[in-house]
Scaffold this motif. Structure first.
Motif, short mmCIF file in Angstrom:
data_model
loop_
_atom_site.label_atom_id
_atom_site.label_comp_id
_atom_site.label_asym_id
_atom_site.label_seq_id
_atom_site.Cartn_x
_atom_site.Cartn_y
_atom_site.Cartn_z
N ASP A 299 -2.88 4.51 -2.86
CA ASP A 299 -3.33 4.18 -4.22
C ASP A 299 -2.52 2.99 -4.70
O ASP A 299 -1.30 3.03 -4.72
N GLU A 300 -3.22 1.92 -5.04
CA GLU A 300 -2.55 0.69 -5.45
C GLU A 300 -1.65 0.92 -6.65
O GLU A 300 -0.59 0.29 -6.78
N PHE A 301 -2.02 1.83 -7.54
CA PHE A 301 -1.24 2.07 -8.74
C PHE A 301 -0.59 3.45 -8.76
O PHE A 301 -0.12 3.91 -9.79
N GLY A 302 -0.59 4.10 -7.60
CA GLY A 302 0.02 5.42 -7.52
C GLY A 302 1.07 5.47 -6.45
O GLY A 302 1.55 4.45 -5.95
N ASN A 303 1.43 6.69 -6.06
CA ASN A 303 2.47 6.86 -5.05
C ASN A 303 1.92 7.28 -3.70
O ASN A 303 2.67 7.53 -2.78
#
Length: 341
Positions: A299-303
């Motif tokens: 996920d580009e904005f997650g972990n």
């Protein structure tokens, strides 16, 4: 009063000999085939982009795939098996941006890209002084070249593997040069984390031969020599005696076999690339284990721990939910068909 809905039906045409699964002589696996379709409604420019992507994926795709706006993902999946389809390319549009999903059937993984910018094939052609599109240009599958993906990161490795498997493999020792007419280039910029998607046609020009002589040999036309004193004037005439484009040594190859009437074996030829479109700038947003479902690998904005972030994909999911609600209200059809011409 309660409303009764008819059970959805999917019509699958019998698999013809042309549609039967063929085996790749290089890997021994079946040749990859693809479906390019939309998820819910698309505006006009994105519909044209869908048509451009279908043409790019030729000849192993359904160029005239007939789809209905009420078709669900499982409908395409049911048809994919009998037709030997191995990959889905799905376009969708949210209120803020268009998206492209590339998935392996039937169990994934699925890569979701945000389309930052795109140019249609017709726009690319209009920007060129001498556009080039031979009749047999799309007779063979394009070559795939990936640049900048060797950073060692897991999500880039998955991206490399997926795109490499979309197109048939080639054997450099047995491949015919006449079949190598197109190339798809994906360049990853590690600073911006964006992928430049380009589509080119390949042509070879013999080094040291004037453009006028090339046209004479290729077109089989008798030149007009009435105003010339000698045949040498035809070759050395001002403006035609030398190449208008400089021959770069790095872009020259020695042919192993004849290619056409001009490019001969054991001679040097310059490799020329001409963009034919479409052109896209992609950003990898998410990788899922399954077919548009399952745990989130990246996920580009997650972990990347398998959980969806709350805010970053909210826009994309809400856009699909709105389409679902609209389709539920307007469902007046008894059945749905997916056909391949």
């Amino acid at each position: 009063m309660a409303r009764f809905r008819n059970k959805k039906k999917v019509f699958v045409k019998p698999v013809s000999k042309k549609q039967q699964v063929t085996v790749d002589h290089v890997t021994g696996d079946k040749i990859p085939r693809s479906f390019v379709f939309s998820r819910y409604r698309l505006p006009g420019p994105l519909k044209q982009l869908q048509a451009d992507l279908r043409k790019l994926m030729l000849p192993y795709t359904a160029l005239k795939l007939k789809e209905n706006r009420r078709n669900k993902l499982k409908d395409f999946l049911n048809v994919a098996g009998p037709m030997g389809v191995t990959h889905f390319l799905m376009l969708s549009k949210t209120p803020t941006a268009p998206y492209l999903r590339v998935a392996r059937t039937p169990q994934g993984p699925t890569l979701t890209f945000k389309i930052q910018e795109y140019s249609l094939a017709v726009d690319v052609v209009r920007s060129q002084l001498r556009p080039r599109c031979p009749q047999d240009l799309f007779k063979n599958a394009p070559l795939i070249v990936l640049s900048g993906f060797g950073t060692g990161e897991q999500h880039l490795k998955l991206t490399t593997i997926l795109f490499q498997n979309i197109f048939p493999s080639i054997d450099v020792n047995t491949v015919k040069l006449s079949s190598c007419q197109r190339i798809v280039l994906l360049n990853y910029n590690k600073d911006t984390k964006l992928i430049d998607f380009r589509h080119y046609s390949i042509r070879l020009q013999p080094v040291g031969v004037s453009r006028r002589l090339r046209r004479f040999v290729q077109n089989h036309q008798v030149p007009d020599l009435r105003n010339l004193q000698d045949v040498s004037d035809f070759v050395t005439k001002a403006g035609y005696g030398s190449e208008s484009e400089a021959d770069d040594e790095a872009a020259t190859v020695t042919l192993a076999s004849d290619l056409g009437r001009v490019n001969r074996a054991s001679t040097k030829s310059a490799v020329k690339l001409q963009e034919i479109g479409p052109r896209m700038t992609l950003q990898l947003m998410k990788i899922e284990e399954g077919l548009c479902s399952g745990g989130v690998i990246f996920d580009e904005f997650g972990n990347g721990d398998g959980k969806k972030t709350k805010d970053n994909h909210e826009d994309m999911e809400n856009g699909e939910d709105e389409h679902d609600e609209e389709d539920e209200e307007n469902d007046e059809e008894d059945g749905e068909d997916i056909e391949e011409d």
